[in-house]
Structures are given as structure tokens and as C-alpha cells.
Design a protein around this motif. Structure first.
Motif, mmCIF file in Angstrom:
data_model
loop_
_atom_site.group_PDB
_atom_site.id
_atom_site.type_symbol
_atom_site.label_atom_id
_atom_site.label_comp_id
_atom_site.label_asym_id
_atom_site.label_seq_id
_atom_site.Cartn_x
_atom_site.Cartn_y
_atom_site.Cartn_z
ATOM 1 N N TRP A 116 0.834 -1.201 0.000
ATOM 2 C CA TRP A 116 0.000 0.000 0.000
ATOM 3 C C TRP A 116 0.870 1.253 0.000
ATOM 4 C CZ3 TRP A 116 -3.319 -1.868 4.698
ATOM 5 C CH2 TRP A 116 -4.140 -2.919 4.294
ATOM 6 N N GLU A 117 1.861 1.272 0.871
ATOM 7 C CA GLU A 117 2.740 2.444 0.948
ATOM 8 C C GLU A 117 3.517 2.661 -0.349
ATOM 9 O OE1 GLU A 117 5.367 2.745 4.261
ATOM 10 O OE2 GLU A 117 3.744 3.086 5.696
ATOM 11 N N ASN A 118 3.843 1.581 -1.037
ATOM 12 C CA ASN A 118 4.616 1.683 -2.279
ATOM 13 C C ASN A 118 3.724 1.799 -3.519
ATOM 14 O OD1 ASN A 118 7.102 1.588 -0.985
ATOM 15 N ND2 ASN A 118 7.104 -0.631 -0.959
ATOM 16 N N GLU A 119 2.430 2.016 -3.299
ATOM 17 C CA GLU A 119 1.473 2.199 -4.400
ATOM 18 C C GLU A 119 1.390 0.991 -5.328
ATOM 19 O OE1 GLU A 119 -0.554 4.826 -4.540
ATOM 20 O OE2 GLU A 119 0.432 5.873 -2.901
ATOM 21 N N GLN A 120 1.675 -0.196 -4.800
ATOM 22 C CA GLN A 120 1.556 -1.404 -5.609
ATOM 23 C C GLN A 120 0.137 -1.968 -5.544
ATOM 24 O OE1 GLN A 120 4.689 -3.647 -3.785
ATOM 25 N NE2 GLN A 120 6.204 -2.985 -5.298
ATOM 26 N N ASN A 121 -0.548 -1.704 -4.454
ATOM 27 C CA ASN A 121 -1.942 -2.103 -4.262
ATOM 28 C C ASN A 121 -2.662 -0.990 -3.528
ATOM 29 O OD1 ASN A 121 -1.789 -4.656 -5.407
ATOM 30 N ND2 ASN A 121 -1.325 -5.667 -3.469
ATOM 31 N N ILE A 122 -3.974 -0.997 -3.653
ATOM 32 C CA ILE A 122 -4.805 -0.051 -2.905
ATOM 33 C C ILE A 122 -5.526 -0.846 -1.827
ATOM 34 C CG2 ILE A 122 -6.780 1.514 -3.023
ATOM 35 C CD1 ILE A 122 -5.974 2.086 -5.909
ATOM 36 N N PRO A 123 -5.487 -0.377 -0.589
ATOM 37 C CA PRO A 123 -6.186 -1.113 0.468
ATOM 38 C C PRO A 123 -7.691 -1.115 0.236
ATOM 39 C CG PRO A 123 -5.364 0.991 1.295
ATOM 40 C CD PRO A 123 -4.846 0.838 -0.090
ATOM 41 N N SER A 124 -8.346 -2.155 0.711
ATOM 42 C CA SER A 124 -9.804 -2.219 0.597
ATOM 43 C C SER A 124 -10.424 -1.102 1.428
ATOM 44 C CB SER A 124 -10.310 -3.570 1.102
ATOM 45 O OG SER A 124 -10.117 -3.664 2.506
ATOM 46 N N GLU A 125 -11.667 -0.803 1.152
ATOM 47 C CA GLU A 125 -12.348 0.232 1.932
ATOM 48 C C GLU A 125 -12.379 -0.157 3.406
ATOM 49 O OE1 GLU A 125 -16.055 1.823 0.371
ATOM 50 O OE2 GLU A 125 -15.456 1.169 -1.633
ATOM 51 N N ARG A 126 -12.567 -1.443 3.685
ATOM 52 C CA ARG A 126 -12.591 -1.912 5.061
ATOM 53 C C ARG A 126 -11.239 -1.661 5.741
ATOM 54 N NH1 ARG A 126 -12.615 -7.884 7.261
ATOM 55 N NH2 ARG A 126 -13.334 -7.488 9.360
ATOM 56 N N SER A 127 -10.160 -1.964 5.027
ATOM 57 C CA SER A 127 -8.826 -1.729 5.580
ATOM 58 C C SER A 127 -8.574 -0.249 5.803
ATOM 59 C CB SER A 127 -7.757 -2.307 4.651
ATOM 60 O OG SER A 127 -7.849 -3.706 4.586
ATOM 61 N N VAL A 128 -9.018 0.575 4.879
ATOM 62 C CA VAL A 128 -8.840 2.023 5.029
ATOM 63 C C VAL A 128 -9.589 2.512 6.271
ATOM 64 C CG1 VAL A 128 -9.310 4.278 4.007
ATOM 65 C CG2 VAL A 128 -8.442 2.431 2.571
#
Length: 129
Positions: A39-51
Motif C-alpha cells: 500500500w505504501e509503495n502504491e503497488q496495491n490499494i487497500p480495501s475500503e474496510r482496511s482504510v
């Protein structure tokens, strides 16, 4: 995309400002360190639940992070440009269904109104390209 306005850069900035490691945040939010790193490296976007879990952990409004992760869904709508005159008539309103147009004292037919709308739209779209 401006890297300062991404979910990854925000997560990194918040975590570092709090002096926490990726492992600490991941453990506290029941996330894997590998996922958090992506997530920090912009390789994936966290799910809304994770956010939402991260926002709760960081004691902040979820909307702030959700708008970065999912701007199309959560980003605040921008206000119309301020340089528009107060008495300006929006083209969208002129060609909107239900608006009656007149020319030289006569109502314009719906068919002519559609032609007018297509013509105006074509001109405006051509100028933006």
C-alpha cells in the motif's frame, strides 16, 4: 498523479510521523506487513474496510483516507470555478430537458433544441482537445 496526494504517501507520512514501524501498524490493524508495504509503495490499494480500520487506528476521519484511495467515490466534489460571473448562464442549464428556448419571440422546437445542444457541445469539446 501527485505522489503527495496518494493513499500510499499518506499512510507512510502518518506512520512515520507517529514513529511506528510497518510491522507495528500492520499488527495493530490486523494487516500483514507485506500488504501494508504494498500500500505504501502504491503497488496495491487497500480495501475500503482496511482504510476504515487504519483511519480508526490513526484516530482520524475515514473520509480523509478514503478520498485518497478511492477519489472517484469519496473525494469531495469541487466547487464551480470562482472566475465565473455571478450572472453567467450555464450551458448545461440551457440545453437541459425542460428548459424552453426562444429566438426572436418564438419557442424553439425540441428538435432544434437538440441540434443546438449538439452544436454547442461539439464546439466546447473541440476546444478542450
Amino acid at each position: 498523479m501527485n505522489m503527495e496526494n496518494t493513499i500510499g504517501s499518506a499512510l507512510r507520512r502518518i506512520r512515520k510521523n507517529r514513529g511506528e514501524s510497518i510491522v507495528e501498524v500492520a499488527k495493530a490493524t490486523h494487516t500483514s506487513p507485506a500488504s501494508f508495504t504494498k500500500w505504501e509503495n502504491e503497488q496495491n490499494i487497500p480495501s475500503e474496510r482496511s482504510v476504515r480500520k487504519l483511519a480508526e487506528y490513526y484516530d482520524m476521519e475515514p473520509q480523509e483516507l478514503l478520498a485518497l484511495a478511492y477519489p472517484d467515490k469519496y473525494a469531495p466534489k469541487t466547487a464551480p470555478e470562482e472566475n465565473v460571473a455571478a450572472d453567467a448562464i450555464r450551458v448545461e442549464d440551457i440545453i437541459a430537458p425542460g428548459t424552453e428556448l426562444s429566438y426572436n419571440g418564438k419557442l424553439v422546437s425540441e428538435a432544434d433544441k437538440h441540434l443546438f445542444a449538439a452544436f454547442i457541445s461539439g464546439i466546447l469539446l473541440a476546444k478542450t482537445e
